[in-house]
Design a protein around this motif. Structure first.
Motif, mmCIF file in Angstrom:
data_model
loop_
_atom_site.group_PDB
_atom_site.id
_atom_site.type_symbol
_atom_site.label_atom_id
_atom_site.label_comp_id
_atom_site.label_asym_id
_atom_site.label_seq_id
_atom_site.Cartn_x
_atom_site.Cartn_y
_atom_site.Cartn_z
ATOM 1 N N MET A 118 0.821 -1.215 0.000
ATOM 2 C CA MET A 118 0.000 0.000 0.000
ATOM 3 C C MET A 118 0.855 1.265 0.000
ATOM 4 O O MET A 118 0.496 2.258 -0.607
ATOM 5 N N ARG A 119 1.997 1.208 0.685
ATOM 6 C CA ARG A 119 2.874 2.383 0.753
ATOM 7 C C ARG A 119 3.800 2.501 -0.436
ATOM 8 O O ARG A 119 4.027 3.593 -0.935
ATOM 9 N N LEU A 120 4.354 1.362 -0.870
ATOM 10 C CA LEU A 120 5.421 1.423 -1.867
ATOM 11 C C LEU A 120 4.947 1.202 -3.306
ATOM 12 O O LEU A 120 5.492 1.791 -4.233
ATOM 13 N N VAL A 121 3.977 0.306 -3.491
ATOM 14 C CA VAL A 121 3.509 -0.021 -4.840
ATOM 15 C C VAL A 121 1.994 -0.202 -4.807
ATOM 16 O O VAL A 121 1.481 -1.306 -4.975
ATOM 17 N N PRO A 122 1.254 0.884 -4.590
ATOM 18 C CA PRO A 122 -0.200 0.751 -4.435
ATOM 19 C C PRO A 122 -0.914 0.207 -5.667
ATOM 20 O O PRO A 122 -2.005 -0.324 -5.560
ATOM 21 N N ASP A 123 -0.292 0.298 -6.826
ATOM 22 C CA ASP A 123 -0.926 -0.203 -8.049
ATOM 23 C C ASP A 123 -0.435 -1.601 -8.434
ATOM 24 O O ASP A 123 -0.658 -2.053 -9.554
ATOM 25 N N ALA A 124 0.186 -2.318 -7.501
ATOM 26 C CA ALA A 124 0.683 -3.665 -7.789
ATOM 27 C C ALA A 124 -0.479 -4.595 -8.114
ATOM 28 O O ALA A 124 -1.564 -4.481 -7.548
ATOM 29 N N ASP A 125 -0.236 -5.523 -9.047
ATOM 30 C CA ASP A 125 -1.303 -6.456 -9.415
ATOM 31 C C ASP A 125 -1.327 -7.656 -8.463
ATOM 32 O O ASP A 125 -0.453 -7.831 -7.623
ATOM 33 N N LYS A 126 -2.358 -8.463 -8.622
ATOM 34 C CA LYS A 126 -2.586 -9.619 -7.746
ATOM 35 C C LYS A 126 -1.420 -10.603 -7.804
ATOM 36 O O LYS A 126 -1.048 -11.198 -6.798
ATOM 37 N N GLU A 127 -0.838 -10.789 -8.992
ATOM 38 C CA GLU A 127 0.272 -11.731 -9.156
ATOM 39 C C GLU A 127 1.471 -11.321 -8.309
ATOM 40 O O GLU A 127 2.097 -12.155 -7.655
ATOM 41 N N VAL A 128 1.794 -10.039 -8.293
ATOM 42 C CA VAL A 128 2.906 -9.531 -7.482
ATOM 43 C C VAL A 128 2.612 -9.747 -6.000
ATOM 44 O O VAL A 128 3.455 -10.238 -5.252
ATOM 45 N N ALA A 129 1.417 -9.396 -5.585
ATOM 46 C CA ALA A 129 1.031 -9.557 -4.180
ATOM 47 C C ALA A 129 1.116 -11.021 -3.762
ATOM 48 O O ALA A 129 1.668 -11.348 -2.702
ATOM 49 N N THR A 130 0.597 -11.903 -4.599
ATOM 50 C CA THR A 130 0.614 -13.333 -4.293
ATOM 51 C C THR A 130 2.040 -13.848 -4.182
ATOM 52 O O THR A 130 2.367 -14.614 -3.263
ATOM 53 N N ARG A 131 2.898 -13.434 -5.109
ATOM 54 C CA ARG A 131 4.301 -13.874 -5.088
ATOM 55 C C ARG A 131 5.005 -13.393 -3.817
ATOM 56 O O ARG A 131 5.733 -14.142 -3.168
ATOM 57 N N LEU A 132 4.767 -12.151 -3.423
ATOM 58 C CA LEU A 132 5.428 -11.596 -2.237
ATOM 59 C C LEU A 132 4.914 -12.237 -0.949
ATOM 60 O O LEU A 132 5.694 -12.507 -0.034
ATOM 61 N N VAL A 133 3.627 -12.494 -0.873
ATOM 62 C CA VAL A 133 3.083 -13.162 0.318
ATOM 63 C C VAL A 133 3.630 -14.583 0.405
ATOM 64 O O VAL A 133 4.010 -15.049 1.485
ATOM 65 N N ALA A 134 3.723 -15.277 -0.732
ATOM 66 C CA ALA A 134 4.286 -16.634 -0.741
ATOM 67 C C ALA A 134 5.741 -16.610 -0.274
ATOM 68 O O ALA A 134 6.171 -17.474 0.506
ATOM 69 N N HIS A 135 6.492 -15.617 -0.732
ATOM 70 C CA HIS A 135 7.891 -15.484 -0.310
ATOM 71 C C HIS A 135 7.968 -15.251 1.197
ATOM 72 O O HIS A 135 8.751 -15.906 1.895
ATOM 73 N N ALA A 136 7.163 -14.341 1.710
ATOM 74 C CA ALA A 136 7.166 -14.049 3.146
ATOM 75 C C ALA A 136 6.764 -15.287 3.940
ATOM 76 O O ALA A 136 7.359 -15.600 4.976
ATOM 77 N N TYR A 137 5.783 -16.029 3.457
ATOM 78 C CA TYR A 137 5.325 -17.250 4.118
ATOM 79 C C TYR A 137 6.462 -18.269 4.207
ATOM 80 O O TYR A 137 6.701 -18.860 5.260
ATOM 81 N N GLN A 138 7.166 -18.474 3.099
ATOM 82 C CA GLN A 138 8.285 -19.421 3.084
ATOM 83 C C GLN A 138 9.386 -19.003 4.052
ATOM 84 O O GLN A 138 9.964 -19.839 4.742
ATOM 85 N N GLU A 139 9.656 -17.724 4.100
ATOM 86 C CA GLU A 139 10.677 -17.222 5.021
ATOM 87 C C GLU A 139 10.253 -17.440 6.477
ATOM 88 O O GLU A 139 11.068 -17.791 7.325
ATOM 89 N N LEU A 140 8.979 -17.233 6.770
ATOM 90 C CA LEU A 140 8.466 -17.481 8.120
ATOM 91 C C LEU A 140 8.586 -18.955 8.478
ATOM 92 O O LEU A 140 8.921 -19.297 9.611
ATOM 93 N N GLN A 141 8.318 -19.842 7.520
ATOM 94 C CA GLN A 141 8.453 -21.275 7.753
ATOM 95 C C GLN A 141 9.887 -21.638 8.135
ATOM 96 O O GLN A 141 10.101 -22.561 8.906
ATOM 97 N N MET A 142 10.839 -20.913 7.591
ATOM 98 C CA MET A 142 12.245 -21.183 7.885
ATOM 99 C C MET A 142 12.700 -20.520 9.175
ATOM 100 O O MET A 142 13.860 -20.601 9.542
#
Length: 150
Positions: free
Chosen positions: A106-130
């Protein structure tokens, strides 16, 4: 203390503070208040830029409710009260990942599409798992938003 020693202490102190205060955001402020030091000093301890003076160690361990030897890095057995640290369910972990990514989007890339958001959440999720720290994940996600791959 060596830079490596400061890093070990900061990681352990952060785990103890998150367990104590229930969140990572604001730990420096709450720790500073409890220890009677400035927020900047507590922040430096949590970030590994410095370590507490020798006379502060016993009080710090007492406040954090962890053994001093563990906090100093001389005992590697995880204290009982921290054993469930990071033991989030998949749903909780997904919520945490979304909580990291969406405010940044919302702060850095408010016009990001769903694909970008999904990829970033998946990345954050994987990092949390580790077992990665939420602040470090947020930094990586923000950097990727500002400098997308390819």
């Amino acid at each position: 203390m060596t830079p490596q020693g400061n890093k070990i202490v900061s990681e352990r102190l952060e785990k103890a503070c998150i367990r104590l205060y229930g969140r990572s955001h604001g730990c420096a402020t709450m720790l500073a208040k409890d220890m009677g030091v400035s927020i900047q000093t507590a922040s430096k301890w949590l970030n590994g830029h410095s370590s507490p003076a020798q006379e502060k160690w016993p009080r710090l361990a007492e406040i954090c409710k962890v053994p001093l030897d563990w906090l100093l890095g001389t005992d590697h057995a995880l204290p009982e009260q921290l054993k469930d640290y990071g033991a989030a369910s998949d749903a909780e972990r997904a919520g945490i990942a979304a909580g990291i990514v969406f405010p940044l989007l919302m702060r850095l890339v408010p016009d990001a599409d769903k694909e970008v958001a999904t990829r970033l959440v998946a990345h954050a999720y994987q990092e949390l798992q580790m077992g990665r720290d939420e602040r470090h994940i947020a930094g990586e996600v923000a950097a990727e938003m500002l400098h997308p791959p390819g």
